[in-house]
Write a protein that holds these residues in place. Sequence first.
Motif, mmCIF file in Angstrom:
data_model
loop_
_atom_site.group_PDB
_atom_site.id
_atom_site.type_symbol
_atom_site.label_atom_id
_atom_site.label_comp_id
_atom_site.label_asym_id
_atom_site.label_seq_id
_atom_site.Cartn_x
_atom_site.Cartn_y
_atom_site.Cartn_z
ATOM 1 N N ARG A 1 -9.254 49.258 34.602
ATOM 2 C CA ARG A 1 -10.141 48.620 35.191
ATOM 3 C C ARG A 1 -9.894 48.989 36.709
ATOM 4 O O ARG A 1 -9.466 48.373 37.216
ATOM 5 N N ASP B 1 -12.208 48.905 38.635
ATOM 6 C CA ASP B 1 -13.053 47.742 39.717
ATOM 7 C C ASP B 1 -12.044 46.493 39.640
ATOM 8 O O ASP B 1 -12.451 45.337 40.437
ATOM 9 N N ARG B 2 -11.060 46.524 39.050
ATOM 10 C CA ARG B 2 -10.227 45.017 39.001
ATOM 11 C C ARG B 2 -8.853 45.425 39.305
ATOM 12 O O ARG B 2 -7.741 45.263 38.547
ATOM 13 N N GLU C 1 -6.353 38.335 32.183
ATOM 14 C CA GLU C 1 -7.453 37.987 32.595
ATOM 15 C C GLU C 1 -8.588 39.247 32.473
ATOM 16 O O GLU C 1 -9.617 38.993 32.354
ATOM 17 N N GLU C 2 -8.169 40.152 32.397
ATOM 18 C CA GLU C 2 -8.994 41.594 32.155
ATOM 19 C C GLU C 2 -9.200 41.906 30.823
ATOM 20 O O GLU C 2 -8.435 41.834 29.824
#
Length: 297
Positions: free
Chosen positions: A41, A43-44, A69-70
Amino acid sequence: MLNRQTIENPVEVEGIALHSGGRVRLRLVPAGPGTGVVFVRTDRGDAEIPAKLEFQAPSFYSTVLRNGEESVGTVEHLMAAVSALLVDDLRIELDGPEVPILDGSARPFVELIRSAGFREHAATRDYLTLTRPIVLHEEEKRIAAYPGREFRVTYAIDFDHPLLGHQELSVSLWDTHAFAEKLAPARTFTFERDVEALRGRGLALGGSLDNAIVLGEDGILNEQELRYPDEFVRHKILDLTGDLSLVGRAVRAHVVAYRAGHDLHLRLARAILQARDSWYLAPWSEEAPRRGATAQA
Ligand SMILES: [Zn+2]
Protein backbone atom coordinates in the motif's frame (compact mmCIF):
# COMPACT_ATOMS: atom_id res chain seq x y z
CA MET A 1 8.61 -22.87 -17.04
CA LEU A 2 9.75 -25.07 -14.15
CA ASN A 3 11.76 -22.37 -12.45
CA ARG A 4 10.29 -19.59 -10.36
CA GLN A 5 9.34 -16.51 -12.37
CA THR A 6 8.83 -12.82 -11.92
CA ILE A 7 8.03 -10.16 -14.52
CA GLU A 8 10.65 -8.46 -16.66
CA ASN A 9 9.55 -4.81 -16.38
CA PRO A 10 7.30 -2.75 -14.09
CA VAL A 11 3.85 -2.09 -15.57
CA GLU A 12 0.82 -0.16 -14.34
CA VAL A 13 -2.85 0.47 -14.88
CA GLU A 14 -5.45 2.68 -13.24
CA GLY A 15 -9.11 1.99 -12.58
CA ILE A 16 -12.11 2.14 -10.28
CA ALA A 17 -12.34 0.20 -7.01
CA LEU A 18 -15.51 -1.91 -7.11
CA HIS A 19 -16.59 -1.47 -3.50
CA SER A 20 -15.21 1.92 -2.39
CA GLY A 21 -15.75 3.55 -5.80
CA GLY A 22 -12.44 5.51 -5.75
CA ARG A 23 -9.70 5.47 -8.40
CA VAL A 24 -6.72 3.24 -7.74
CA ARG A 25 -3.36 2.95 -9.48
CA LEU A 26 -1.98 -0.58 -9.66
CA ARG A 27 1.70 -1.17 -10.41
CA LEU A 28 3.35 -4.57 -10.85
CA VAL A 29 7.05 -4.66 -10.02
CA PRO A 30 9.59 -7.52 -10.45
CA ALA A 31 10.64 -9.26 -7.21
CA GLY A 32 13.53 -11.51 -6.20
CA PRO A 33 13.34 -15.33 -5.91
CA GLY A 34 11.46 -16.48 -2.82
CA THR A 35 9.65 -13.16 -2.29
CA GLY A 36 6.28 -14.65 -3.18
CA VAL A 37 3.44 -12.30 -4.13
CA VAL A 38 3.25 -9.24 -1.87
CA PHE A 39 0.78 -6.34 -1.99
CA VAL A 40 2.22 -2.94 -1.05
CA ARG A 41 0.00 0.00 0.00
CA THR A 42 2.03 2.96 -1.28
CA ASP A 43 -0.58 5.33 0.23
CA ARG A 44 -0.03 3.75 3.66
CA GLY A 45 3.73 4.03 4.16
CA ASP A 46 4.48 1.09 1.84
CA ALA A 47 2.74 -1.34 4.21
CA GLU A 48 3.23 -4.91 2.95
CA ILE A 49 0.46 -7.50 2.83
CA PRO A 50 1.56 -10.94 1.60
CA ALA A 51 -0.87 -12.77 -0.71
CA LYS A 52 -1.14 -15.72 1.65
CA LEU A 53 -3.99 -17.41 3.40
CA GLU A 54 -2.82 -16.44 6.87
CA PHE A 55 -3.52 -12.81 5.89
CA GLN A 56 -7.00 -13.47 4.49
CA ALA A 57 -9.68 -11.49 6.35
CA PRO A 58 -13.43 -12.21 6.55
CA SER A 59 -15.48 -10.23 4.02
CA PHE A 60 -18.59 -10.34 1.86
CA TYR A 61 -18.49 -10.76 -1.92
CA SER A 62 -14.75 -10.46 -2.49
CA THR A 63 -11.44 -11.71 -1.14
CA VAL A 64 -9.66 -9.38 1.27
CA LEU A 65 -6.15 -9.59 2.75
CA ARG A 66 -5.20 -7.84 5.98
CA ASN A 67 -1.90 -7.34 7.79
CA GLY A 68 -2.45 -5.52 11.09
CA GLU A 69 -4.21 -2.24 10.29
CA GLU A 70 -3.65 -2.44 6.55
CA SER A 71 -5.79 -4.29 4.04
CA VAL A 72 -6.33 -4.80 0.34
CA GLY A 73 -9.62 -5.93 -1.19
CA THR A 74 -10.92 -7.60 -4.36
CA VAL A 75 -7.63 -9.43 -4.94
CA GLU A 76 -9.09 -12.58 -6.53
CA HIS A 77 -9.14 -11.69 -10.25
CA LEU A 78 -5.60 -10.30 -10.23
CA MET A 79 -4.38 -13.26 -8.14
CA ALA A 80 -6.02 -15.68 -10.58
CA ALA A 81 -4.03 -14.13 -13.44
CA VAL A 82 -0.77 -13.98 -11.46
CA SER A 83 -0.98 -17.62 -10.36
CA ALA A 84 -2.31 -19.03 -13.64
CA LEU A 85 0.51 -17.33 -15.57
CA LEU A 86 2.94 -18.87 -13.05
CA VAL A 87 4.34 -15.62 -11.68
CA ASP A 88 5.77 -16.73 -8.32
CA ASP A 89 7.52 -13.58 -7.13
CA LEU A 90 5.88 -10.17 -7.55
CA ARG A 91 5.39 -6.84 -5.82
CA ILE A 92 1.90 -5.39 -6.36
CA GLU A 93 1.78 -1.70 -5.47
CA LEU A 94 -1.57 0.01 -4.88
CA ASP A 95 -2.36 3.58 -3.83
CA GLY A 96 -5.79 2.64 -2.50
CA PRO A 97 -7.64 -0.05 -0.55
CA GLU A 98 -8.70 -2.29 -3.45
CA VAL A 99 -7.42 -3.78 -6.68
CA PRO A 100 -9.20 -1.90 -9.53
CA ILE A 101 -12.07 -3.93 -10.97
CA LEU A 102 -11.37 -2.84 -14.61
CA ASP A 103 -13.86 -4.81 -16.76
CA GLY A 104 -14.79 -7.29 -14.02
CA SER A 105 -12.71 -10.08 -15.54
CA ALA A 106 -9.04 -11.12 -15.38
CA ARG A 107 -8.32 -10.33 -19.03
CA PRO A 108 -6.82 -6.86 -18.40
CA PHE A 109 -4.50 -8.39 -15.77
CA VAL A 110 -3.38 -11.12 -18.18
CA GLU A 111 -2.63 -8.46 -20.81
CA LEU A 112 -0.79 -6.31 -18.25
CA ILE A 113 1.39 -9.21 -17.06
CA ARG A 114 2.12 -10.35 -20.61
CA SER A 115 3.08 -6.78 -21.57
CA ALA A 116 5.59 -6.78 -18.68
CA GLY A 117 7.25 -9.96 -19.99
CA PHE A 118 8.50 -12.83 -17.86
CA ARG A 119 11.87 -13.33 -16.18
CA GLU A 120 12.92 -16.76 -14.95
CA HIS A 121 14.81 -17.07 -11.67
CA ALA A 122 17.54 -19.68 -11.12
CA ALA A 123 15.50 -21.30 -8.32
CA THR A 124 13.11 -24.16 -9.17
CA ARG A 125 9.39 -23.94 -8.38
CA ASP A 126 8.07 -26.36 -5.76
CA TYR A 127 4.60 -27.72 -6.45
CA LEU A 128 2.21 -28.66 -3.67
CA THR A 129 1.25 -32.17 -4.79
CA LEU A 130 -1.86 -33.60 -3.18
CA THR A 131 -1.79 -37.31 -2.27
CA ARG A 132 -5.13 -37.76 -0.48
CA PRO A 133 -8.59 -36.29 -1.13
CA ILE A 134 -9.86 -33.36 0.93
CA VAL A 135 -13.65 -32.94 0.88
CA LEU A 136 -15.79 -30.16 2.41
CA HIS A 137 -19.49 -29.43 2.30
CA GLU A 138 -21.93 -26.90 3.62
CA GLU A 139 -25.61 -27.73 3.15
CA GLU A 140 -25.91 -28.46 -0.61
CA LYS A 141 -22.60 -26.83 -1.51
CA ARG A 142 -19.58 -29.03 -2.11
CA ILE A 143 -15.91 -28.62 -2.78
CA ALA A 144 -13.14 -31.19 -2.92
CA ALA A 145 -9.54 -31.53 -4.00
CA TYR A 146 -8.36 -34.90 -5.34
CA PRO A 147 -4.86 -36.09 -6.21
CA GLY A 148 -4.11 -35.28 -9.83
CA ARG A 149 -1.16 -35.04 -12.15
CA GLU A 150 -1.92 -31.41 -12.99
CA PHE A 151 -4.05 -28.50 -11.77
CA ARG A 152 -7.55 -29.05 -13.06
CA VAL A 153 -10.87 -27.52 -11.95
CA THR A 154 -14.32 -28.95 -12.51
CA TYR A 155 -17.09 -26.58 -11.47
CA ALA A 156 -20.88 -26.67 -11.54
CA ILE A 157 -23.34 -23.91 -10.64
CA ASP A 158 -27.11 -24.18 -10.32
CA PHE A 159 -29.08 -20.94 -10.01
CA ASP A 160 -32.83 -20.48 -10.17
CA HIS A 161 -32.57 -18.07 -13.11
CA PRO A 162 -33.43 -18.65 -16.79
CA LEU A 163 -29.99 -17.51 -18.06
CA LEU A 164 -27.90 -19.37 -15.52
CA GLY A 165 -29.58 -22.59 -14.52
CA HIS A 166 -27.09 -25.45 -14.48
CA GLN A 167 -23.67 -24.79 -16.01
CA GLU A 168 -20.64 -27.03 -15.65
CA LEU A 169 -17.15 -26.99 -17.04
CA SER A 170 -13.86 -28.81 -16.52
CA VAL A 171 -10.64 -26.97 -17.41
CA SER A 172 -7.00 -27.93 -17.07
CA LEU A 173 -5.13 -24.88 -15.85
CA TRP A 174 -1.83 -26.55 -16.51
CA ASP A 175 -1.57 -24.75 -19.81
CA THR A 176 -1.29 -21.01 -19.10
CA HIS A 177 -2.95 -20.31 -22.47
CA ALA A 178 -6.06 -22.18 -21.32
CA PHE A 179 -6.55 -19.69 -18.51
CA ALA A 180 -5.94 -16.70 -20.77
CA GLU A 181 -8.34 -17.91 -23.46
CA LYS A 182 -11.05 -19.85 -21.64
CA LEU A 183 -11.35 -18.18 -18.26
CA ALA A 184 -9.70 -14.77 -17.98
CA PRO A 185 -12.29 -12.89 -20.11
CA ALA A 186 -15.24 -14.16 -18.00
CA ARG A 187 -16.73 -11.25 -16.05
CA THR A 188 -18.08 -11.12 -12.54
CA PHE A 189 -21.87 -11.19 -12.24
CA THR A 190 -24.49 -10.00 -9.82
CA PHE A 191 -28.27 -9.88 -9.55
CA GLU A 192 -30.12 -6.59 -9.97
CA ARG A 193 -32.10 -7.38 -6.81
CA ASP A 194 -28.85 -7.63 -4.80
CA VAL A 195 -27.30 -4.39 -6.04
CA GLU A 196 -29.34 -2.09 -3.77
CA ALA A 197 -28.64 -4.30 -0.76
CA LEU A 198 -24.90 -4.15 -1.51
CA ARG A 199 -24.98 -0.36 -1.86
CA GLY A 200 -26.92 -0.12 1.41
CA ARG A 201 -23.92 -1.75 3.07
CA GLY A 202 -21.53 0.67 1.40
CA LEU A 203 -20.41 -1.96 -1.13
CA ALA A 204 -20.32 -2.00 -4.94
CA LEU A 205 -20.19 1.83 -5.06
CA GLY A 206 -17.91 1.57 -8.12
CA GLY A 207 -19.99 -1.17 -9.70
CA SER A 208 -21.55 -0.55 -13.12
CA LEU A 209 -22.51 -2.31 -16.31
CA ASP A 210 -18.92 -1.64 -17.44
CA ASN A 211 -17.47 -3.97 -14.82
CA ALA A 212 -20.10 -6.60 -14.06
CA ILE A 213 -22.82 -8.60 -15.74
CA VAL A 214 -26.06 -7.58 -14.01
CA LEU A 215 -28.88 -10.10 -14.17
CA GLY A 216 -32.49 -8.91 -14.15
CA GLU A 217 -35.54 -11.16 -13.82
CA ASP A 218 -35.14 -12.82 -17.20
CA GLY A 219 -32.03 -11.47 -18.91
CA ILE A 220 -28.95 -9.31 -18.57
CA LEU A 221 -29.11 -5.52 -18.29
CA ASN A 222 -25.79 -5.04 -20.12
CA GLU A 223 -25.94 -3.99 -23.77
CA GLN A 224 -22.98 -6.17 -24.76
CA GLU A 225 -23.60 -9.85 -25.22
CA LEU A 226 -22.14 -12.50 -22.99
CA ARG A 227 -18.53 -13.36 -23.86
CA TYR A 228 -19.40 -17.07 -23.61
CA PRO A 229 -22.82 -18.74 -23.18
CA ASP A 230 -21.43 -20.19 -19.94
CA GLU A 231 -19.54 -17.07 -18.84
CA PHE A 232 -20.90 -17.47 -15.30
CA VAL A 233 -19.34 -20.85 -14.51
CA ARG A 234 -16.12 -19.70 -16.18
CA HIS A 235 -15.99 -16.75 -13.82
CA LYS A 236 -16.51 -19.08 -10.85
CA ILE A 237 -13.44 -21.09 -11.94
CA LEU A 238 -11.52 -17.84 -12.27
CA ASP A 239 -12.51 -16.86 -8.71
CA LEU A 240 -11.55 -20.32 -7.41
CA THR A 241 -8.15 -20.06 -9.11
CA GLY A 242 -7.51 -16.71 -7.41
CA ASP A 243 -8.70 -17.86 -4.00
CA LEU A 244 -6.72 -21.10 -4.12
CA SER A 245 -3.56 -19.18 -5.07
CA LEU A 246 -3.45 -17.94 -1.47
CA VAL A 247 -2.04 -21.37 -0.60
CA GLY A 248 1.13 -19.67 -1.82
CA ARG A 249 2.23 -22.59 -4.00
CA ALA A 250 1.44 -23.94 -7.43
CA VAL A 251 -0.94 -26.84 -6.76
CA ARG A 252 -1.14 -30.24 -8.45
CA ALA A 253 -4.70 -31.41 -7.75
CA HIS A 254 -8.11 -31.82 -9.35
CA VAL A 255 -10.54 -29.47 -7.60
CA VAL A 256 -14.24 -30.22 -7.96
CA ALA A 257 -16.79 -27.64 -6.82
CA TYR A 258 -20.60 -27.59 -6.81
CA ARG A 259 -22.39 -24.31 -6.05
CA ALA A 260 -19.40 -23.07 -4.08
CA GLY A 261 -18.24 -19.47 -3.52
CA HIS A 262 -15.37 -17.49 -2.01
CA ASP A 263 -16.10 -18.79 1.48
CA LEU A 264 -15.89 -22.45 0.50
CA HIS A 265 -12.93 -21.84 -1.86
CA LEU A 266 -10.97 -20.30 1.00
CA ARG A 267 -12.01 -23.05 3.42
CA LEU A 268 -10.63 -25.60 0.97
CA ALA A 269 -7.37 -23.67 0.67
CA ARG A 270 -7.10 -23.62 4.46
CA ALA A 271 -7.97 -27.33 4.77
CA ILE A 272 -5.26 -28.21 2.23
CA LEU A 273 -2.60 -26.28 4.13
CA GLN A 274 -3.68 -27.87 7.42
CA ALA A 275 -3.69 -31.45 6.08
CA ARG A 276 0.09 -31.80 6.26
CA ASP A 277 -0.04 -35.58 5.76
CA SER A 278 -1.94 -35.15 2.47
CA TRP A 279 0.63 -33.41 0.25
CA TYR A 280 4.29 -32.92 -0.41
CA LEU A 281 6.37 -30.18 -1.98
CA ALA A 282 8.61 -31.08 -4.89
CA PRO A 283 9.80 -29.67 -8.20
CA TRP A 284 7.67 -30.63 -11.20
CA SER A 285 7.99 -34.20 -12.45
CA GLU A 286 6.00 -36.27 -14.91
CA GLU A 287 5.27 -38.79 -12.18
CA ALA A 288 1.79 -39.19 -10.76
CA PRO A 289 1.40 -38.12 -7.12
CA ARG A 290 3.00 -40.64 -4.76
CA ARG A 291 1.14 -41.67 -1.64
CA GLY A 292 3.35 -41.81 1.41
CA ALA A 293 5.78 -39.16 0.19
CA THR A 294 6.65 -36.96 3.13
CA ALA A 295 5.34 -33.46 3.52
CA GLN A 296 7.90 -30.71 3.87
CA ALA A 297 7.51 -27.23 5.24
ZN1 LIG B 1 -15.01 -12.74 -9.24
